[in-house]
Design an enzyme around this catalytic site. Structure first.
Site, PDB file in Angstrom:
ATOM      1  N   ASP A 158      17.087 -18.334  -8.932  1.00 10.00           N
ATOM      2  CA  ASP A 158      18.202 -17.858  -9.740  1.00 10.00           C
ATOM      3  C   ASP A 158      17.931 -16.378 -10.074  1.00 10.00           C
ATOM      4  O   ASP A 158      16.838 -16.057 -10.554  1.00 10.00           O
ATOM      5  CB  ASP A 158      18.230 -18.710 -11.027  1.00 10.00           C
ATOM      6  CG  ASP A 158      19.360 -18.331 -11.970  1.00 10.00           C
ATOM      7  OD1 ASP A 158      19.929 -17.227 -11.822  1.00 10.00           O
ATOM      8  OD2 ASP A 158      19.652 -19.151 -12.861  1.00 10.00           O
ATOM      9  N   GLU A 199      -5.904   1.484  -8.164  1.00  6.94           N
ATOM     10  CA  GLU A 199      -6.540   0.250  -7.691  1.00  6.94           C
ATOM     11  C   GLU A 199      -6.064  -0.042  -6.270  1.00  6.94           C
ATOM     12  O   GLU A 199      -6.125  -1.169  -5.800  1.00  6.94           O
ATOM     13  CB  GLU A 199      -6.299  -0.919  -8.638  1.00  6.94           C
ATOM     14  CG  GLU A 199      -4.886  -1.177  -9.045  1.00  6.94           C
ATOM     15  CD  GLU A 199      -4.781  -2.216 -10.161  1.00  6.94           C
ATOM     16  OE1 GLU A 199      -5.142  -3.367  -9.921  1.00  6.94           O
ATOM     17  OE2 GLU A 199      -4.322  -1.851 -11.257  1.00  6.94           O
ATOM     18  N   CYS A 244      -5.450  -1.659 -13.965  1.00  2.78           N
ATOM     19  CA  CYS A 244      -4.386  -0.796 -14.496  1.00  2.78           C
ATOM     20  C   CYS A 244      -4.839   0.091 -15.657  1.00  2.78           C
ATOM     21  O   CYS A 244      -4.187   1.089 -15.967  1.00  2.78           O
ATOM     22  CB  CYS A 244      -3.203  -1.640 -14.952  1.00  2.78           C
ATOM     23  SG  CYS A 244      -2.694  -2.825 -13.714  1.00  2.78           S
ATOM     24  N   HIS A 270       1.052  -1.622 -21.573  1.00  3.54           N
ATOM     25  CA  HIS A 270       0.980  -1.761 -20.112  1.00  3.54           C
ATOM     26  C   HIS A 270       2.075  -2.771 -19.720  1.00  3.54           C
ATOM     27  O   HIS A 270       2.175  -3.841 -20.311  1.00  3.54           O
ATOM     28  CB  HIS A 270      -0.398  -2.281 -19.684  1.00  3.54           C
ATOM     29  CG  HIS A 270      -0.402  -2.743 -18.265  1.00  3.54           C
ATOM     30  ND1 HIS A 270      -0.038  -1.926 -17.225  1.00  3.54           N
ATOM     31  CD2 HIS A 270      -0.666  -3.966 -17.702  1.00  3.54           C
ATOM     32  CE1 HIS A 270      -0.111  -2.599 -16.085  1.00  3.54           C
ATOM     33  NE2 HIS A 270      -0.481  -3.840 -16.355  1.00  3.54           N
ATOM     34  N   LYS A 305       6.064 -10.777 -24.687  1.00  2.00           N
ATOM     35  CA  LYS A 305       4.980 -11.574 -25.307  1.00  2.00           C
ATOM     36  C   LYS A 305       4.018 -10.648 -26.066  1.00  2.00           C
ATOM     37  O   LYS A 305       3.590 -10.951 -27.174  1.00  2.00           O
ATOM     38  CB  LYS A 305       4.208 -12.341 -24.226  1.00  2.00           C
ATOM     39  CG  LYS A 305       5.052 -13.337 -23.427  1.00  2.00           C
ATOM     40  CD  LYS A 305       4.195 -14.015 -22.369  1.00  2.00           C
ATOM     41  CE  LYS A 305       4.967 -14.528 -21.172  1.00  2.00           C
ATOM     42  NZ  LYS A 305       5.826 -15.653 -21.372  1.00  2.00           N
ATOM     43  N   ASN A 364       6.078  -2.805 -11.280  1.00  2.00           N
ATOM     44  CA  ASN A 364       4.715  -2.507 -11.741  1.00  2.00           C
ATOM     45  C   ASN A 364       4.130  -1.333 -10.957  1.00  2.00           C
ATOM     46  O   ASN A 364       4.140  -1.347  -9.726  1.00  2.00           O
ATOM     47  CB  ASN A 364       3.833  -3.748 -11.542  1.00  2.00           C
ATOM     48  CG  ASN A 364       2.507  -3.644 -12.280  1.00  2.00           C
ATOM     49  OD1 ASN A 364       2.224  -2.638 -12.936  1.00  2.00           O
ATOM     50  ND2 ASN A 364       1.695  -4.677 -12.183  1.00  2.00           N
ATOM     51  N   SER A 396      -6.663  -5.694 -15.604  1.00  2.00           N
ATOM     52  CA  SER A 396      -7.238  -7.006 -15.294  1.00  2.00           C
ATOM     53  C   SER A 396      -8.733  -6.854 -15.048  1.00  2.00           C
ATOM     54  O   SER A 396      -9.206  -5.804 -14.639  1.00  2.00           O
ATOM     55  CB  SER A 396      -6.595  -7.579 -14.037  1.00  2.00           C
ATOM     56  OG  SER A 396      -5.246  -7.839 -14.272  1.00  2.00           O
TER      57      SER A 396
HETATM   58  N1  CAA Z   1      16.783 -17.627 -16.413  1.00  2.00           N
HETATM   59  C1  CAA Z   1      16.030 -17.030 -17.370  1.00  2.00           C
HETATM   60  N2  CAA Z   1      14.663 -17.024 -17.362  1.00  2.00           N
HETATM   61  C2  CAA Z   1      14.049 -17.648 -16.334  1.00  2.00           C
HETATM   62  C3  CAA Z   1      14.782 -18.297 -15.315  1.00  2.00           C
HETATM   63  C4  CAA Z   1      16.204 -18.264 -15.379  1.00  2.00           C
HETATM   64  N3  CAA Z   1      16.949 -18.835 -14.450  1.00  2.00           N
HETATM   65  N4  CAA Z   1      13.888 -18.815 -14.441  1.00  2.00           N
HETATM   66  C5  CAA Z   1      12.641 -18.530 -14.901  1.00  2.00           C
HETATM   67  N5  CAA Z   1      12.751 -17.818 -16.052  1.00  2.00           N
HETATM   68  C6  CAA Z   1      11.680 -17.273 -16.869  1.00  2.00           C
HETATM   69  C7  CAA Z   1      10.526 -18.244 -17.090  1.00  2.00           C
HETATM   70  O1  CAA Z   1      10.779 -19.141 -18.159  1.00  2.00           O
HETATM   71  C8  CAA Z   1       9.390 -17.275 -17.367  1.00  2.00           C
HETATM   72  O2  CAA Z   1       9.497 -16.786 -18.687  1.00  2.00           O
HETATM   73  P1  CAA Z   1       8.354 -17.118 -19.779  1.00  2.00           P
HETATM   74  O3  CAA Z   1       7.056 -16.650 -19.203  1.00  2.00           O
HETATM   75  O4  CAA Z   1       8.771 -16.353 -20.975  1.00  2.00           O
HETATM   76  O5  CAA Z   1       8.385 -18.592 -19.936  1.00  2.00           O
HETATM   77  C9  CAA Z   1       9.704 -16.088 -16.459  1.00  2.00           C
HETATM   78  O6  CAA Z   1      11.096 -16.200 -16.136  1.00  2.00           O
HETATM   79  C10 CAA Z   1       8.915 -16.072 -15.146  1.00  2.00           C
HETATM   80  O7  CAA Z   1       9.119 -17.317 -14.505  1.00  2.00           O
HETATM   81  P2  CAA Z   1       7.892 -18.095 -13.892  1.00  2.00           P
HETATM   82  O8  CAA Z   1       6.746 -18.141 -14.864  1.00  2.00           O
HETATM   83  O9  CAA Z   1       8.383 -19.389 -13.350  1.00  2.00           O
HETATM   84  O10 CAA Z   1       7.518 -17.100 -12.704  1.00  2.00           O
HETATM   85  P3  CAA Z   1       6.428 -17.241 -11.604  1.00  2.00           P
HETATM   86  O11 CAA Z   1       5.779 -18.557 -11.607  1.00  2.00           O
HETATM   87  O12 CAA Z   1       7.086 -16.830 -10.352  1.00  2.00           O
HETATM   88  O13 CAA Z   1       5.277 -16.191 -12.016  1.00  2.00           O
HETATM   89  C11 CAA Z   1       4.096 -14.319 -12.777  1.00  2.00           C
HETATM   90  C12 CAA Z   1       5.410 -15.113 -12.875  1.00  2.00           C
HETATM   91  C13 CAA Z   1       2.906 -15.225 -13.106  1.00  2.00           C
HETATM   92  C14 CAA Z   1       4.133 -13.187 -13.773  1.00  2.00           C
HETATM   93  C15 CAA Z   1       3.945 -13.778 -11.322  1.00  2.00           C
HETATM   94  O14 CAA Z   1       5.011 -12.931 -11.024  1.00  2.00           O
HETATM   95  C16 CAA Z   1       2.647 -13.053 -11.065  1.00  2.00           C
HETATM   96  O15 CAA Z   1       1.654 -13.683 -10.699  1.00  2.00           O
HETATM   97  N6  CAA Z   1       2.629 -11.671 -11.207  1.00  2.00           N
HETATM   98  C17 CAA Z   1       1.450 -10.871 -10.908  1.00  2.00           C
HETATM   99  C18 CAA Z   1       0.413 -10.954 -12.022  1.00  2.00           C
HETATM  100  C19 CAA Z   1       0.871 -10.238 -13.287  1.00  2.00           C
HETATM  101  O16 CAA Z   1       1.714  -9.366 -13.274  1.00  2.00           O
HETATM  102  N7  CAA Z   1       0.249 -10.616 -14.415  1.00  2.00           N
HETATM  103  C20 CAA Z   1       0.543  -9.965 -15.681  1.00  2.00           C
HETATM  104  C21 CAA Z   1      -0.689  -9.896 -16.561  1.00  2.00           C
HETATM  105  S1  CAA Z   1      -2.032  -9.114 -15.670  1.00  2.00           S
HETATM  106  C22 CAA Z   1      -1.653  -7.431 -15.728  1.00  2.00           C
HETATM  107  O17 CAA Z   1      -0.864  -6.990 -16.520  1.00  2.00           O
HETATM  108  C23 CAA Z   1      -2.327  -6.543 -14.750  1.00  2.00           C
HETATM  109  C24 CAA Z   1      -1.354  -6.176 -13.687  1.00  2.00           C
HETATM  110  O18 CAA Z   1      -0.659  -5.163 -13.806  1.00  2.00           O
HETATM  111  C25 CAA Z   1      -1.220  -7.073 -12.538  1.00  2.00           C
END
Ligand code: CAA
Length: 440
Positions: free
Chosen positions: A31, A83, A120, A244, A253, A328, A364
């Site tokens: 979606d 990185e 980062c 960040h 969050k 990002n 990270s």
């Molecule tokens: N309408 C509205 N919201 C929706 C939705 C819809 N139809 N479908 C899903 N969502 C929401 C979910 O509820 C979720 O929100 P919450 O976390 O608030 O519950 C959000 O959208 C994301 O959905 P998912 O969790 O299902 O997404 P995902 O499983 O595909 O993974 C992620 C998300 C873990 C961030 C992934 O993109 C990822 O691994 N990213 C890379 C790692 C990262 O960025 N980590 C951040 C912290 S580490 C860091 O900051 C260092 C860095 O730069 C990497």
């Protein structure tokens, strides 16, 4: 003592643009609101086939030096944070200095060059290094050039693919800066973590869900550590809090976490606790889970209060305006967030001189850092000169097939004779074969 901080800033975005809701989501069977509302992202930037961390960093730095009238003689230090480095020995700063020497027709032989790595947070660590170098009096009247440059690409099919991006931020660090002055107080939260790793591999191995928790844990520690040196904070202390921003949903969050800290032990915390009928630090329960449930109920209720929502809208939301459209940028991300907030203030005709920013960096592996900055009286001119919208609008929108192709090109899955360009470079550094950079 003369203040030290960021005198000028320039941003270079990757020249390709992927629409996450329109183009990416349908192919993933998702979606579009998962991206737009959940992750808070509309589009992300990608590098064209002739762009990499060197060309993006060199283009940002060249624009910065040209606009501010600086020459290599004015720069005593070049630090690159990344990185996405491709060389385990020679730092990216030497490649970038080489590019700049071509256009300035003079050398950086006198400049100290290095490369910082800690995911980062390395961009902020480079800023700290430059600050310390100037404060130590080793700069001989010169400025430092700090460049945060990354191609944040994940393997195809990895959950991180939704949060990619590419770009560079160049910052000039000087005495008596025009934009923001850094304060000496810092807070840290650091631990040996393995949620995000790139051990000699092109794309990271990531435990995405855990990475979000690690970010919040380290940030909580850094906020506490900062307060232990700088004293208690109050919600009205900061005009903006740039975090960040791997994706804006992460900052939603982090913003709530930040608010819980800045209201702690203030009248605001007590008033809100009374309003929602829940305690921020519940009394001990029989088991940990019950305690955590009570904290989570408090947090959920706090999030719904008008007072919190108004604070978030004013202090956090403006930091996300650019990130929503670029994704990002790893080391550059928190510096994009700061620029985004200041640009918003300028557009709103706000007066910020003397106001403070709480800058919340994270990498990270993992480490968070909190420091404050004071906005200087040259901020309006500096931000007015910042033409990010023009660069974002000039990006080429890619189809999903083009996205797959550019991803393969950057993963070196396509033979060099088959590599194509999607945009036409002009007056910029381009990657034109191994080790050869130049203006076309
Ligand atoms: N309408 C509205 N919201 C929706 C939705 C819809 N139809 N479908 C899903 N969502 C929401 C979910 O509820 C979720 O929100 P919450 O976390 O608030 O519950 C959000 O959208 C994301 O959905 P998912 O969790 O299902 O997404 P995902 O499983 O595909 O993974 C992620 C998300 C873990 C961030 C992934 O993109 C990822 O691994 N990213 C890379 C790692 C990262 O960025 N980590 C951040 C912290 S580490 C860091 O900051 C260092 C860095 O730069 C990497």
């Amino acid at each position: 003592m003369v203040g030290v901080g960021i005198d000028a800033i320039e941003i270079h975005t990757g020249k390709l643009c992927l629409d996450l809701g329109e183009t990416f989501a349908p192919e993933m069977g998702d979606d579009p609101d998962k991206y737009r509302k959940g992750l808070g992202l509309y589009t992300s930037s990608f590098p064209d086939s002739y762009e990499d961390i060197v060309t993006m960093g060199a283009n940002a730095a060249h624009r910065l030096m040209k606009r501010t009238g600086r020459t290599p003689a004015d720069i005593g230090r070049i630090d690159v944070a990344t990185e996405s480095a491709f060389d385990n020995s020679k730092p990216v700063s030497t490649y970038i200095a080489g590019c700049l020497e071509q256009v300035f027709e003079t050398t950086f032989h006198h400049a100290n060059k290095g490369e910082r790595k800690f995911a980062c947070i390395a961009g902020t660590q480079s800023l700290d290094d430059a600050y310390n170098w100037i404060r130590a009096g080793r700069h001989r009247g010169r400025s430092a050039l700090v460049i945060a440059t990354d191609t944040a690409l994940y393997a195809r099919g990895d959950a991180g693919e939704a949060t990619q991006g590419a770009g560079a931020v160049a910052m000039l660090i000087s005495e008596d800066p025009s934009l923001v002055e850094l304060s000496p107080e810092q807070g840290y939260g650091s631990a040996d973590e393995t949620d995000f790793l790139k051990p000699n591999q092109q794309f990271p191995s990531v435990d995405g869900k855990r990475s979000v928790q690690v970010y919040l844990s380290r940030m909580r520690e850094a906020l506490q550590d900062y307060e232990s040196v700088a004293g208690d904070t109050h919600p009205d202390d900061f005009a903006f809090i740039p975090f960040h921003t791997p994706f804006p949903g992460m900052v939603r969050k982090a913003g709530l976490l930040g608010y819980r800290h800045v209201i702690r032990d203030t009248g605001v915390e007590e008033e809100l606790a009374a309003e929602i009928g829940r305690q921020p630090r519940p009394e001990a329960f029989d088991d940990d889970q019950t305690y955590l449930d009570a904290v989570s109920e408090y947090t959920d209720a706090l999030k719904e209060t008008t007072r919190y929502q108004e604070w978030y809208e004013q202090v956090i939301e403006p930091t996300l305006n650019i990130s929503r459209y670029v994704g990002n940028w790893y080391t550059g991300s928190v510096h994009v967030a700061r620029a985004s907030a200041l640009k918003h203030a300028l557009e709103q005709d706000r007066e910020l001189t003397g106001d403070r920013l709480l800058v919340a960096s994270y990498g990270s592996g993992a480490q968070a850092e909190i420091h404050t900055e004071t906005v200087q009286d040259g901020w309006k001119e500096e931000i007015a000169a910042f033409d990010i919208d023009e660069h974002l609008d000039a990006r080429h929108d890619i189809t999903f097939e083009e996205y797959e192709r550019i991803h393969d090109i950057h993963n070196h899955d396509i033979k060099s004779e088959d590599v194509e360009e999607f945009t036409t470079p002009s007056d910029e550094f381009v990657f034109d074969g191994w080790g050869r950079m130049g203006e076309r």
